[in-house]
Design an enzyme around this catalytic site. Structure first.
Site, PDB file in Angstrom:
ATOM      1  N   CYS A  25      -0.615  -3.757   7.407  1.00  0.00           N
ATOM      2  CA  CYS A  25      -2.016  -4.071   7.111  1.00  0.00           C
ATOM      3  C   CYS A  25      -2.828  -2.782   7.234  1.00  0.00           C
ATOM      4  O   CYS A  25      -2.260  -1.685   7.152  1.00  0.00           O
ATOM      5  CB  CYS A  25      -2.543  -5.182   8.016  1.00  0.00           C
ATOM      6  SG  CYS A  25      -2.607  -4.794   9.779  1.00  0.00           S
TER       7      CYS A  25
ATOM      8  N   CYS B 280      -4.477  -6.518  13.837  1.00  0.00           N
ATOM      9  CA  CYS B 280      -4.721  -7.951  13.598  1.00  0.00           C
ATOM     10  C   CYS B 280      -3.584  -8.593  12.806  1.00  0.00           C
ATOM     11  O   CYS B 280      -2.702  -9.238  13.367  1.00  0.00           O
ATOM     12  CB  CYS B 280      -6.054  -8.169  12.881  1.00  0.00           C
ATOM     13  SG  CYS B 280      -7.508  -7.674  13.832  1.00  0.00           S
ATOM     14  N   ARG B 281      -3.593  -8.423  11.489  1.00  0.00           N
ATOM     15  CA  ARG B 281      -2.693  -9.218  10.643  1.00  0.00           C
ATOM     16  C   ARG B 281      -1.230  -8.834  10.775  1.00  0.00           C
ATOM     17  O   ARG B 281      -0.373  -9.721  10.953  1.00  0.00           O
ATOM     18  CB  ARG B 281      -3.133  -9.089   9.171  1.00  0.00           C
ATOM     19  CG  ARG B 281      -4.470  -9.739   8.893  1.00  0.00           C
ATOM     20  CD  ARG B 281      -5.041  -9.293   7.558  1.00  0.00           C
ATOM     21  NE  ARG B 281      -5.387  -7.868   7.578  1.00  0.00           N
ATOM     22  CZ  ARG B 281      -5.806  -7.179   6.539  1.00  0.00           C
ATOM     23  NH1 ARG B 281      -5.916  -7.776   5.366  1.00  0.00           N
ATOM     24  NH2 ARG B 281      -6.103  -5.907   6.654  1.00  0.00           N
ATOM     25  N   SER B 282      -0.897  -7.545  10.671  1.00  0.00           N
ATOM     26  CA  SER B 282       0.536  -7.198  10.686  1.00  0.00           C
ATOM     27  C   SER B 282       1.176  -7.365  12.072  1.00  0.00           C
ATOM     28  O   SER B 282       2.338  -7.786  12.129  1.00  0.00           O
ATOM     29  CB  SER B 282       0.803  -5.810  10.091  1.00  0.00           C
ATOM     30  OG  SER B 282       0.195  -4.786  10.822  1.00  0.00           O
TER      31      SER B 282
ATOM     32  N   ASP C 144      -8.797 -10.202   5.770  1.00  0.00           N
ATOM     33  CA  ASP C 144      -8.974  -9.367   6.967  1.00  0.00           C
ATOM     34  C   ASP C 144      -9.958 -10.066   7.906  1.00  0.00           C
ATOM     35  O   ASP C 144     -11.123 -10.256   7.542  1.00  0.00           O
ATOM     36  CB  ASP C 144      -9.518  -8.010   6.512  1.00  0.00           C
ATOM     37  CG  ASP C 144      -9.648  -7.028   7.659  1.00  0.00           C
ATOM     38  OD1 ASP C 144      -9.561  -7.457   8.825  1.00  0.00           O
ATOM     39  OD2 ASP C 144      -9.845  -5.840   7.382  1.00  0.00           O
TER      40      ASP C 144
ATOM     41  N   ASN D  19      -3.383  -2.285  11.791  1.00  0.00           N
ATOM     42  CA  ASN D  19      -2.217  -2.633  12.629  1.00  0.00           C
ATOM     43  C   ASN D  19      -2.634  -3.158  14.004  1.00  0.00           C
ATOM     44  O   ASN D  19      -1.964  -2.905  15.007  1.00  0.00           O
ATOM     45  CB  ASN D  19      -1.247  -1.434  12.767  1.00  0.00           C
ATOM     46  CG  ASN D  19       0.120  -1.814  13.348  1.00  0.00           C
ATOM     47  OD1 ASN D  19       0.710  -1.032  14.093  1.00  0.00           O
ATOM     48  ND2 ASN D  19       0.630  -2.991  13.052  1.00  0.00           N
TER      49      ASN D  19
END
Ligand code: 4NP
Length: 157
Positions: A5, A10-12, A122, A8
């Site tokens: 993401c 939050c999402r990934s 995001d 690095n």
């Protein structure tokens, strides 16, 4: 495999933790190496965002990663790089101008049975409901991703 993401945090990291959880519960821990990275370097060394940690924990998942920035070598050393959104996809491919590794760089939500706009939104600048929405997308997609990959692993292993 490498989830990618922007920051690095939050999402990934969530995708890394959730996918690893699915892999462990399927008894396939020896078959996968799971990691994550960000296209930006702002959060190198940082723990995941507190809101993402809390959302994951509520669903029984502890996130253990530290922020690291994507490097060109990551394209060589991973079998599959999964981008959370189109900007991430673009930034990954920018590190591979000759397209040598393009066939192992994909949008994560290509594996989502309900892919929406193909991107994981995001959540960083939004409210708590955004983090819960990201969890739902990531959990559902990781389940389908493991289903798609497990057949290959079983054949190969
Ligand atoms: P991520 O979210 O890409 O899912 O980790 C973000 C984290 C940090 C920032 C933006 C997005 N930031 O601007 O610092």
């Amino acid at each position: 495999m490498l989830f990618v993401c922007l920051g690095n945090i939050c999402r990934s990291p969530l995708a890394e933790g959730v996918f690893r959880d699915h892999v462990d519960r399927a008894g396939l821990a020896d078959s996968f190496e799971v990691a994550s990275a960000g296209t930006a370097g702002w959060h190198v060394g940082d723990r995941p965002d507190a809101r993402m940690l809390e959302t994951a924990r509520r669903h029984g998942i502890e996130l253990s990663s530290r922020g690291r920035q994507l490097r060109a070598e990551d394209l060589e050393s991973h079998d599959l790089l999964l981008a959370m959104d189109r900007d991430n996809l673009h930034d990954i491919l920018f590190l591979d101008p000759e397209g040598r590794f393009a066939d192992k760089v994909r949008l994560f939500r290509e594996f989502d049975p309900d892919p929406g706009d193909w991107q994981v939104p995001d959540p960083y600048y939004g409210g708590p409901e955004g983090f819960e929405q990201v969890f739902d997308i990531v959990d559902r997609t990781c389940r389908a991703l493991l289903g798609a990959l497990a057949a290959h692993v079983r054949v190969a292993g």
